[in-house]
Write a protein that holds these residues in place. Structure first.
Motif, PDB file in Angstrom:
ATOM      1  N   SER A   8       0.821  -1.211   0.000  1.00  0.00           N
ATOM      2  CA  SER A   8       0.000   0.000   0.000  1.00  0.00           C
ATOM      3  C   SER A   8       0.849   1.252   0.000  1.00  0.00           C
ATOM      4  CB  SER A   8      -0.913   0.029   1.230  1.00  0.00           C
ATOM      5  OG  SER A   8      -0.138   0.275   2.397  1.00  0.00           O
ATOM      6  N   CYS A  13      -1.002  -0.600   4.890  1.00  0.00           N
ATOM      7  CA  CYS A  13      -0.879  -2.065   4.978  1.00  0.00           C
ATOM      8  C   CYS A  13      -0.458  -2.514   6.374  1.00  0.00           C
ATOM      9  CB  CYS A  13       0.056  -2.602   3.910  1.00  0.00           C
ATOM     10  SG  CYS A  13       1.738  -1.986   3.957  1.00  0.00           S
ATOM     11  N   ASP A  65      -3.910  -1.659  -2.060  1.00  0.00           N
ATOM     12  CA  ASP A  65      -4.927  -0.690  -1.688  1.00  0.00           C
ATOM     13  C   ASP A  65      -5.688  -0.122  -2.886  1.00  0.00           C
ATOM     14  OD1 ASP A  65      -2.669   0.713  -2.592  1.00  0.00           O
ATOM     15  OD2 ASP A  65      -2.685   2.181  -0.969  1.00  0.00           O
TER      16      ASP A  65
END
Length: 139
Positions: A8, A13, A65
């Protein structure tokens, strides 16, 4: 067991991993690779590739993401060379479903089915029962 990599922008994350481990306990075979502000994309790709190299061509599930961002583009680039599947839009309910369902016998297809099952997305419009306590007027 299938390795899962959370990738991410920023610390997202890491937050996902910490949240899921608060609920489900310590989770093995779950790595995070954060794309940090100001980080060179080539450096990020090198870090990402080091994690994949350690998998010895075992299947890896990469959860990112956002489609189109550096973590996604990096994973797509590395997908040409490594045995990985990629899913965008990772969130807590999805990840929680995966880690609590994954077993040593789970295949990458099993985990993809969990990811793509909309019951595991955690998206819904929740309403309070009865009378609303506040009313928004746009006039």
């Amino acid at each position: 067991m299938i390795q899962i990599i959370l990738a991410s922008h920023g610390q997202f994350c890491l937050g996902l991993k910490q949240t899921v481990e608060m609920i489900a306990g310590k989770t093995d075979y779950l790595e995070t690779i954060s794309f940090k502000p100001g980080q060179d994309p080539d450096n990020y790709r090198d870090n990402f590739e080091q994690v994949l190299k350690s998998q010895n061509d075992q299947p890896t599930l990469v959860l990112v993401d956002l489609k189109g961002g550096t973590p996604f583009n990096t994973a797509m680039y590395l997908k040409q060379k490594y045995n990985l599947e990629l899913v965008t839009g990772v969130n807590v309910p999805m990840l929680l479903s995966i880690v609590t369902s994954r077993t040593a016998k789970s295949s990458i297809s099993d985990l993809l089915n969990i990811c793509l099952n909309n019951e595991n997305w955690g998206i819904q419009n929740s309403k309070l029962g009865g009378t609303h306590h506040a009313k928004l007027s746009l006039n």
